[in-house]
Design a protein around this motif. Sequence first.
Motif, PDB file in Angstrom:
ATOM      1  N   VAL A   1      38.862  49.402  37.603  1.00 16.47           N
ATOM      2  CA  VAL A   1      38.235  48.201  38.150  1.00 16.47           C
ATOM      3  C   VAL A   1      38.673  48.064  39.611  1.00 16.47           C
ATOM      4  N   VAL A   2      37.705  47.881  40.485  1.00 22.18           N
ATOM      5  CA  VAL A   2      37.974  47.641  41.901  1.00 22.18           C
ATOM      6  C   VAL A   2      37.479  46.237  42.211  1.00 22.18           C
ATOM      7  N   GLN A   3      38.362  45.405  42.782  1.00 15.65           N
ATOM      8  CA  GLN A   3      38.009  44.021  43.109  1.00 15.65           C
ATOM      9  C   GLN A   3      38.055  43.827  44.615  1.00 15.65           C
ATOM     10  N   ARG A   4      37.091  43.059  45.120  1.00 17.59           N
ATOM     11  CA  ARG A   4      37.026  42.733  46.545  1.00 17.59           C
ATOM     12  C   ARG A   4      36.684  41.260  46.697  1.00 17.59           C
ATOM     13  N   GLY A   5      37.144  40.689  47.798  1.00 17.75           N
ATOM     14  CA  GLY A   5      36.797  39.308  48.102  1.00 17.75           C
ATOM     15  C   GLY A   5      37.909  38.345  47.727  1.00 17.75           C
ATOM     16  N   PRO A   6      37.700  37.063  48.020  1.00 18.37           N
ATOM     17  CA  PRO A   6      38.743  36.063  47.830  1.00 18.37           C
ATOM     18  C   PRO A   6      39.016  35.677  46.380  1.00 18.37           C
ATOM     19  N   VAL A   7      38.086  35.951  45.466  1.00 17.64           N
ATOM     20  CA  VAL A   7      38.261  35.582  44.057  1.00 17.64           C
ATOM     21  C   VAL A   7      38.413  36.859  43.239  1.00 17.64           C
ATOM     22  N   ARG A   8      39.465  36.943  42.456  1.00 16.03           N
ATOM     23  CA  ARG A   8      39.718  38.105  41.595  1.00 16.03           C
ATOM     24  C   ARG A   8      38.922  37.924  40.300  1.00 16.03           C
ATOM     25  N   LEU A   9      37.643  38.290  40.348  1.00 15.76           N
ATOM     26  CA  LEU A   9      36.723  38.033  39.245  1.00 15.76           C
ATOM     27  C   LEU A   9      37.189  38.680  37.941  1.00 15.76           C
ATOM     28  N   TRP A  10      37.570  39.941  37.990  1.00 19.01           N
ATOM     29  CA  TRP A  10      37.938  40.634  36.759  1.00 19.01           C
ATOM     30  C   TRP A  10      39.205  40.051  36.158  1.00 19.01           C
ATOM     31  N   ASP A  11      40.145  39.628  36.988  1.00 15.52           N
ATOM     32  CA  ASP A  11      41.355  38.980  36.483  1.00 15.52           C
ATOM     33  C   ASP A  11      40.988  37.720  35.704  1.00 15.52           C
ATOM     34  N   ARG A  12      40.029  36.960  36.215  1.00 16.74           N
ATOM     35  CA  ARG A  12      39.592  35.742  35.515  1.00 16.74           C
ATOM     36  C   ARG A  12      38.923  36.071  34.186  1.00 16.74           C
ATOM     37  N   VAL A  13      38.103  37.122  34.181  1.00 14.80           N
ATOM     38  CA  VAL A  13      37.433  37.532  32.941  1.00 14.80           C
ATOM     39  C   VAL A  13      38.466  37.954  31.901  1.00 14.80           C
ATOM     40  N   GLU A  14      39.426  38.785  32.306  1.00 15.73           N
ATOM     41  CA  GLU A  14      40.446  39.239  31.359  1.00 15.73           C
ATOM     42  C   GLU A  14      41.259  38.071  30.804  1.00 15.73           C
ATOM     43  N   ALA A  15      41.633  37.118  31.645  1.00 17.24           N
ATOM     44  CA  ALA A  15      42.396  35.957  31.179  1.00 17.24           C
ATOM     45  C   ALA A  15      41.580  35.142  30.185  1.00 17.24           C
ATOM     46  N   ALA A  16      40.292  34.952  30.456  1.00 20.07           N
ATOM     47  CA  ALA A  16      39.432  34.179  29.555  1.00 20.07           C
ATOM     48  C   ALA A  16      39.303  34.871  28.204  1.00 20.07           C
ATOM     49  N   VAL A  17      39.119  36.176  28.211  1.00 13.77           N
ATOM     50  CA  VAL A  17      38.990  36.917  26.960  1.00 13.77           C
ATOM     51  C   VAL A  17      40.299  36.851  26.171  1.00 13.77           C
ATOM     52  N   ARG A  18      41.442  36.915  26.844  1.00 15.17           N
ATOM     53  CA  ARG A  18      42.734  36.795  26.141  1.00 15.17           C
ATOM     54  C   ARG A  18      42.871  35.420  25.475  1.00 15.17           C
TER      55      ARG A  18
END
Length: 102
Positions: free
Chosen positions: A47-64
């Motif tokens: 996973v490569v993330q760019r920009g001010p919001v870490r989108l994938w981190d948010r998705v992973e936290a929500a799924v957990r």
Amino acid sequence: MTSRGWVAQLAVPAAERMGAGAEQILWDVSTGSQARTMPGPGGGWTVVQRGPVRLWDRVEAAVRHWQAAGEPHQEGFGITVSADRQRVWIGTEDGPGWDLPV
């Protein structure tokens, strides 16, 4: 959409999913943030993330949070709406949840 996909959308409500097959891109048009997923060279995913919001981190936290709550179907969620806030939650109002854009 699966319950997991619905939870992912709650985590990043302004993001759009693009792509076909194994490579996917989440793009938040309001911030310009992106998360690109692709198969890793040794298996798994990169996973490569760019920009001010870490989108994938948010998705992973929500799924957990969803998994820790027993992976409830959408009937296990609730929503609270007021003049200045919208929040979707699991189980009870003070349970894990996500603020949605107003």
